[in-house]
Design a protein around this motif. Structure first.
Motif, PDB file in Angstrom:
ATOM      1  N   SER A 235       0.976  -1.648  -0.321  1.00  0.00           N
ATOM      2  CA  SER A 235       0.192  -0.153   0.023  1.00  0.00           C
ATOM      3  C   SER A 235       1.159   1.320  -0.100  1.00  0.00           C
ATOM      4  CB  SER A 235      -0.953   0.210   1.110  1.00  0.00           C
ATOM      5  OG  SER A 235      -1.415  -0.793   1.362  1.00  0.00           O
ATOM      6  N   VAL A 236       1.957   1.231   0.269  1.00  0.00           N
ATOM      7  CA  VAL A 236       2.727   2.605   0.556  1.00  0.00           C
ATOM      8  C   VAL A 236       3.479   2.698  -0.578  1.00  0.00           C
ATOM      9  CG1 VAL A 236       5.062   3.043   1.752  1.00  0.00           C
ATOM     10  CG2 VAL A 236       3.027   2.010   3.434  1.00  0.00           C
ATOM     11  N   ILE A 237       4.065   1.762  -1.221  1.00  0.00           N
ATOM     12  CA  ILE A 237       4.597   2.129  -2.743  1.00  0.00           C
ATOM     13  C   ILE A 237       3.396   2.201  -4.002  1.00  0.00           C
ATOM     14  CG2 ILE A 237       5.387   0.258  -3.899  1.00  0.00           C
ATOM     15  CD1 ILE A 237       6.577  -1.307  -2.230  1.00  0.00           C
ATOM     16  N   LYS A 238       2.204   1.554  -3.167  1.00  0.00           N
ATOM     17  CA  LYS A 238       1.693   1.748  -4.442  1.00  0.00           C
ATOM     18  C   LYS A 238       0.626   3.486  -4.177  1.00  0.00           C
ATOM     19  CE  LYS A 238      -2.954   0.833  -5.998  1.00  0.00           C
ATOM     20  NZ  LYS A 238      -4.477  -0.321  -5.047  1.00  0.00           N
ATOM     21  N   SER A 239       0.916   4.093  -3.133  1.00  0.00           N
ATOM     22  CA  SER A 239       0.985   5.493  -2.927  1.00  0.00           C
ATOM     23  C   SER A 239       1.673   6.043  -2.750  1.00  0.00           C
ATOM     24  CB  SER A 239      -0.389   5.623  -1.705  1.00  0.00           C
ATOM     25  OG  SER A 239       0.862   4.786  -0.659  1.00  0.00           O
ATOM     26  N   LEU A 240       3.137   5.830  -2.396  1.00  0.00           N
ATOM     27  CA  LEU A 240       3.616   6.981  -2.843  1.00  0.00           C
ATOM     28  C   LEU A 240       4.763   6.703  -4.025  1.00  0.00           C
ATOM     29  CD1 LEU A 240       6.190   6.151   0.350  1.00  0.00           C
ATOM     30  CD2 LEU A 240       4.765   8.085  -0.178  1.00  0.00           C
TER      31      LEU A 240
END
Length: 435
Positions: A219-224
């Protein structure tokens, strides 16, 4: 006649405080005073000035960056970032407030639209923070201050306008603003951590948001990654000399459309609304610019610039006294005037004095940009406070908002003081990139 030029300013500020529109007030005062003291034929130069504004290639970046910001506002990136950062930091004391600062910084580096950032974070994050026991003052102050980071962190509309008014390359001003912008982000986070340590009840840890989910890293990678790629495309192309600010703004606008399409938010209704808002905001900026150009033409024609130069050069202490007085003047005017009004009315008057005194115009423009950021947070006309109050739950009192923004205004003043005392803090990056 020079003292009548100062009377123009007095009449202007009185009419603005009464509530008359800025652009038309500027134009009307210029026509009135110019016709009486200089004659109607004096305005034969005005069409050439207006033509110069409308054909200025650099100013084309304004509508492009505005369009990029509006599209990103509708793309759902802010909601996704707030949700992910809340899960990442929520289990820490003050974690939700830290998440707001981080998201505010990312939105500033992508959208650059202060109103959109404040409203979005108020609607999404504030109810959650209040529900989970956060102090109303800390929650509202963090959101308002983080939303105004778009004023100083490039790409910023005010940096483009200031660069044109002061006469410095916008790319260099972007690079100079990156360091104080990072200092503000770090200072905000440190203040939140310190407050959470001193008053744990005002910023509690949220156990339910502990990062236990196995898909948190994804989720962090996808949003950042998407906003970081956009930041790299826009600012990287400027910093490394690949594109001008206007060209990078076009890249950013295209990138915003792609991100909105990826999030399945790119439809005709959103595109139509984005174009309408871009047209309205751009028209407002350029109409004020034209009115300010007429005002400045008459002011100079009446000898006002020479009077201002004489007044400032007569002050004891030389350029340092001038810096202190000019910064205090802008800070005070920020309580009552919008940053665009100060940029187009006051800056053209004091910038030539700064250059005459041997002050680096790039450094001076950066100081003004930092100073103008406080105008969004200072009552009674702090626009971020209006945005927040209008979007906040009815239970949030205006007193809590005012109390919450005071520490962040103090932080901004401290950072401004550091940049004044140590110019190389902000100038090393443009100097290094120019070699």
């Amino acid at each position: 006649m020079e003292y009548w030029a100062l009377a123009m300013f007095l009449v202007l500020f009185l009419l603005l405080l009464i509530g008359y529109p800025v652009a038309f007030t500027l134009g009307a005062i210029a026509l009135g005073f110019g016709t009486v003291f200089l004659g109607i034929e004096f305005f034969s130069l005005l069409p050439l000035r207006i033509w110069g504004i409308m054909t200025n290639f650099t100013l084309l970046a304004v509508p492009l960056f505005v369009f990029m910001g509006v599209i990103l506002e509708k793309s759902g990136i802010a909601e996704e970032l707030l949700d992910t950062m809340g899960r990442l930091f929520g289990s820490l004391r003050g974690g939700l407030a830290i998440s707001v600062v981080v998201v505010g910084a990312l939105l500033a580096a992508t959208t650059g639209v202060v109103g959109a950032s404040v409203v979005t974070m108020t609607v999404i994050a504030l109810p959650s923070m209040l529900k989970r026991g956060y102090s109303p003052a800390l929650a509202s102050g963090t959101i308002a201050a983080s939303g105004t980071l778009g004023q100083i962190i490039p790409p910023s509309i005010i940096l483009i306008l200031l660069g044109d008014v002061v006469g410095v390359p916008e790319g260099e001003l972007f690079m100079a603003a990156a360091v104080p912008g990072a200092m503000l982000i770090l200072a905000y986070i440190l203040y939140v951590v310190w407050t959470a340590w001193r008053h744990p009840e005002s910023a509690p840890a949220i156990k339910s948001l502990a990062n236990q989910s196995p898909d948190l890293l994804f989720s962090v990678i996808k949003s950042l990654v998407p906003p970081l790629l956009l930041i790299l495309a826009v600012l990287g192309s400027i910093f490394f000399g690949i594109a001008s600010p206007t060209e990078s703004a076009a890249v950013g606008a295209l990138g915003a459309i792609v991100l909105a399409a990826i999030h399945r938010r790119m439809n005709l209704n959103n595109l139509r609304e984005a174009l309408q808002r871009t047209t309205r905001l751009t028209s407002m900026v350029f109409i004020i610019f034209i009115g300010a150009t007429a005002f400045g033409l008459v002011f100079v024609g009446m000898g006002g610039d020479k009077l201002i130069l004489d007044l400032f050069t007569a002050l004891p202490g030389g350029k340092w006294t001038f810096l202190v007085v000019s910064m205090l003047l802008i800070f005070f005017l920020g309580f009552f005037l919008d940053f665009i009004e100060i940029c187009f009315i006051v800056v053209p008057v004091i910038a030539p004095v700064a250059i005459h005194m041997g002050i680096d115009p790039l450094w001076f423009a950066l100081l003004i940009a930092l100073n103008l950021q406080t105008s969004f947070l200072t009552p009674p006309f702090g626009f971020s406070l209006f945005y927040l109050k209008a979007s906040a739950p009815p239970t949030l009192k205006l007193e809590s908002i005012y109390r919450g923004i005071v520490p962040f205004v103090v932080i901004q003043v401290i950072v401004l003081g550091l940049i004044i005392a140590f110019p190389q803090i902000s100038l090393w990056l443009p100097e290094m990139m120019s070699k």
